[in-house]
Motif scaffolding. Structure first.
Motif, PDB file in Angstrom:
ATOM      1  N   LEU A  59       0.837  -1.200   0.000  1.00  0.00           N
ATOM      2  CA  LEU A  59       0.000   0.000   0.000  1.00  0.00           C
ATOM      3  C   LEU A  59       0.875   1.254   0.000  1.00  0.00           C
ATOM      4  N   ALA A  60       0.326   2.359  -0.509  1.00  0.00           N
ATOM      5  CA  ALA A  60       1.084   3.616  -0.579  1.00  0.00           C
ATOM      6  C   ALA A  60       1.346   4.154   0.822  1.00  0.00           C
ATOM      7  N   VAL A  61       2.546   4.672   1.001  1.00  0.00           N
ATOM      8  CA  VAL A  61       2.952   5.254   2.281  1.00  0.00           C
ATOM      9  C   VAL A  61       2.827   6.767   2.200  1.00  0.00           C
ATOM     10  N   ALA A  62       2.271   7.379   3.234  1.00  0.00           N
ATOM     11  CA  ALA A  62       2.125   8.840   3.287  1.00  0.00           C
ATOM     12  C   ALA A  62       3.325   9.436   4.019  1.00  0.00           C
ATOM     13  N   ILE A  63       3.911  10.473   3.428  1.00  0.00           N
ATOM     14  CA  ILE A  63       5.044  11.167   4.030  1.00  0.00           C
ATOM     15  C   ILE A  63       4.603  12.552   4.457  1.00  0.00           C
ATOM     16  N   ALA A  64       4.901  12.927   5.685  1.00  0.00           N
ATOM     17  CA  ALA A  64       4.554  14.258   6.192  1.00  0.00           C
ATOM     18  C   ALA A  64       5.765  14.881   6.866  1.00  0.00           C
ATOM     19  N   SER A  65       5.914  16.185   6.687  1.00  0.00           N
ATOM     20  CA  SER A  65       6.995  16.908   7.358  1.00  0.00           C
ATOM     21  C   SER A  65       6.547  17.317   8.753  1.00  0.00           C
ATOM     22  N   LEU A  66       7.403  17.081   9.722  1.00  0.00           N
ATOM     23  CA  LEU A  66       7.148  17.514  11.097  1.00  0.00           C
ATOM     24  C   LEU A  66       7.808  18.857  11.373  1.00  0.00           C
ATOM     25  N   VAL A  70      11.543  24.016   7.843  1.00  0.00           N
ATOM     26  CA  VAL A  70      12.825  23.573   7.275  1.00  0.00           C
ATOM     27  C   VAL A  70      12.622  22.793   5.977  1.00  0.00           C
ATOM     28  N   CYS A  71      11.591  21.958   5.927  1.00  0.00           N
ATOM     29  CA  CYS A  71      11.371  21.130   4.746  1.00  0.00           C
ATOM     30  C   CYS A  71       9.890  20.846   4.571  1.00  0.00           C
ATOM     31  N   LYS A  72       9.511  20.576   3.326  1.00  0.00           N
ATOM     32  CA  LYS A  72       8.132  20.236   3.011  1.00  0.00           C
ATOM     33  C   LYS A  72       8.118  18.957   2.190  1.00  0.00           C
ATOM     34  N   ALA A  73       7.049  18.170   2.361  1.00  0.00           N
ATOM     35  CA  ALA A  73       6.930  16.906   1.648  1.00  0.00           C
ATOM     36  C   ALA A  73       5.683  16.906   0.782  1.00  0.00           C
ATOM     37  N   SER A  74       5.826  16.342  -0.424  1.00  0.00           N
ATOM     38  CA  SER A  74       4.711  16.176  -1.340  1.00  0.00           C
ATOM     39  C   SER A  74       4.882  14.825  -2.010  1.00  0.00           C
ATOM     40  N   GLY A  75       4.040  13.872  -1.643  1.00  0.00           N
ATOM     41  CA  GLY A  75       4.253  12.517  -2.132  1.00  0.00           C
ATOM     42  C   GLY A  75       5.548  11.984  -1.554  1.00  0.00           C
ATOM     43  N   THR A  76       6.469  11.551  -2.412  1.00  0.00           N
ATOM     44  CA  THR A  76       7.784  11.101  -1.965  1.00  0.00           C
ATOM     45  C   THR A  76       8.866  12.140  -2.261  1.00  0.00           C
ATOM     46  N   SER A  77       8.449  13.358  -2.624  1.00  0.00           N
ATOM     47  CA  SER A  77       9.395  14.443  -2.915  1.00  0.00           C
ATOM     48  C   SER A  77       9.520  15.364  -1.704  1.00  0.00           C
ATOM     49  N   VAL A  78      10.754  15.721  -1.378  1.00  0.00           N
ATOM     50  CA  VAL A  78      11.022  16.614  -0.250  1.00  0.00           C
ATOM     51  C   VAL A  78      11.711  17.871  -0.767  1.00  0.00           C
ATOM     52  N   SER A  79      11.227  19.027  -0.316  1.00  0.00           N
ATOM     53  CA  SER A  79      11.819  20.311  -0.686  1.00  0.00           C
ATOM     54  C   SER A  79      12.379  20.979   0.560  1.00  0.00           C
ATOM     55  N   LEU A  88      10.792  13.896   9.188  1.00  0.00           N
ATOM     56  CA  LEU A  88       9.723  13.370   8.351  1.00  0.00           C
ATOM     57  C   LEU A  88       9.073  12.165   9.033  1.00  0.00           C
ATOM     58  N   ARG A  89       7.791  11.988   8.787  1.00  0.00           N
ATOM     59  CA  ARG A  89       7.075  10.832   9.321  1.00  0.00           C
ATOM     60  C   ARG A  89       6.436  10.066   8.167  1.00  0.00           C
ATOM     61  N   ALA A  90       6.648   8.738   8.155  1.00  0.00           N
ATOM     62  CA  ALA A  90       6.034   7.861   7.163  1.00  0.00           C
ATOM     63  C   ALA A  90       4.941   7.052   7.849  1.00  0.00           C
ATOM     64  N   SER A  91       3.748   7.030   7.265  1.00  0.00           N
ATOM     65  CA  SER A  91       2.632   6.312   7.872  1.00  0.00           C
ATOM     66  C   SER A  91       1.828   5.581   6.804  1.00  0.00           C
ATOM     67  N   GLN A  92       1.089   4.546   7.237  1.00  0.00           N
ATOM     68  CA  GLN A  92       0.217   3.805   6.352  1.00  0.00           C
ATOM     69  C   GLN A  92      -1.018   3.411   7.161  1.00  0.00           C
ATOM     70  N   ALA A  93      -2.196   3.888   6.747  1.00  0.00           N
ATOM     71  CA  ALA A  93      -3.402   3.758   7.556  1.00  0.00           C
ATOM     72  C   ALA A  93      -4.062   2.388   7.487  1.00  0.00           C
ATOM     73  N   GLY A  94      -3.615   1.524   6.568  1.00  0.00           N
ATOM     74  CA  GLY A  94      -4.226   0.219   6.440  1.00  0.00           C
ATOM     75  C   GLY A  94      -5.480   0.243   5.591  1.00  0.00           C
ATOM     76  N   ASP A  95      -6.081  -0.928   5.415  1.00  0.00           N
ATOM     77  CA  ASP A  95      -7.331  -1.036   4.668  1.00  0.00           C
ATOM     78  C   ASP A  95      -8.128  -2.209   5.216  1.00  0.00           C
ATOM     79  N   ALA A  96      -9.026  -2.745   4.414  1.00  0.00           N
ATOM     80  CA  ALA A  96      -9.875  -3.836   4.883  1.00  0.00           C
ATOM     81  C   ALA A  96      -9.075  -5.108   5.168  1.00  0.00           C
TER      82      ALA A  96
END
Length: 195
Positions: A59-66, A70-79, A88-96
């Motif tokens: 499943l796709a992993v979500a990346i968020a900047s904490l 200093v930095c921003k995340a969009s998809g798997t791209s970091v600026s 950065l935090r990587a998370s995956q919420a799961g599914d059925a």
């Protein structure tokens, strides 16, 4: 219904709730884990770059900047937007099928960038001649400070060079840096005005 029936129903409900205690919201879901590669340290001014974070579920992993200052995340791209520490935090919420994965955090340093000064001084000036407007530019676009290292020979007023006597004139250009740029090394050039 009799009181006894209500008591039996209440006891049954209490037993059911007790049996469900501690069971996750995704009961019976398949566990998954996140693999988040440690990003390399960077320098301010670097172009946006890709990071690697995958889930064992596919499943796709979500990346968020904490640290969005200093930095921003969009998809798997970091600026990178400033020097400092990027978290950065990587998370995956799961599914059925898969349960939520345990989030993974990674941090890396963003160093200040170097800057250079472009500075020119005439090879020769004449004592008693007209003042000369100097040019000194920082590659970072920051304000450069000019100063005379030989005030008895020449003096600086803003960006104007005035010759005060015969001899060798030495002018230094410096830039102290800021939160994103290191200080620039002093640039010095000499001129020998004639009498």
């Amino acid at each position: 219904a009799s009181v006894a029936a209500w008591v039996i129903l209440a006891l049954a409900l209490a037993a059911l709730l007790s049996s469900m205690a501690g069971v996750p919201a995704h009961a019976g879901s398949t566990p998954q884990v996140i693999r988040f590669t440690q990003p390399q340290n960077r320098t301010y001014g670097v172009a946006p770059f890709q990071i690697s974070a995958t889930a064992s579920s596919g499943l796709a992993v979500a990346i968020a900047s904490l640290t969005t200052a200093v930095c921003k995340a969009s998809g798997t791209s970091v600026s990178v937007v400033a020097a400092g520490t990027c978290s950065l935090r990587a998370s995956q919420a799961g599914d059925a099928t898969f349960a939520p994965a345990i989030a993974i955090e990674r941090s890396f340093a963003v160093a200040k960038a170097a800057q250079t000064i472009t500075f020119s001084l005439p090879a020769s000036v004449t004592f008693g001649g007209a003042p000369i407007v100097l040019s000194a530019v920082s590659s970072a676009g920051l304000q450069v400070v000019l100063a005379s290292a030989t005030p008895s020979i020449c003096e600086i007023v803003g960006v104007t060079l005035k010759i005060a006597g015969a001899g060798t004139c030495e002018v230094k250009a410096t830039q102290s840096g800021n939160g994103n740029y290191n200080a620039a090394a002093a640039a010095a050039l000499a001129s020998a005005p004639g009498t």
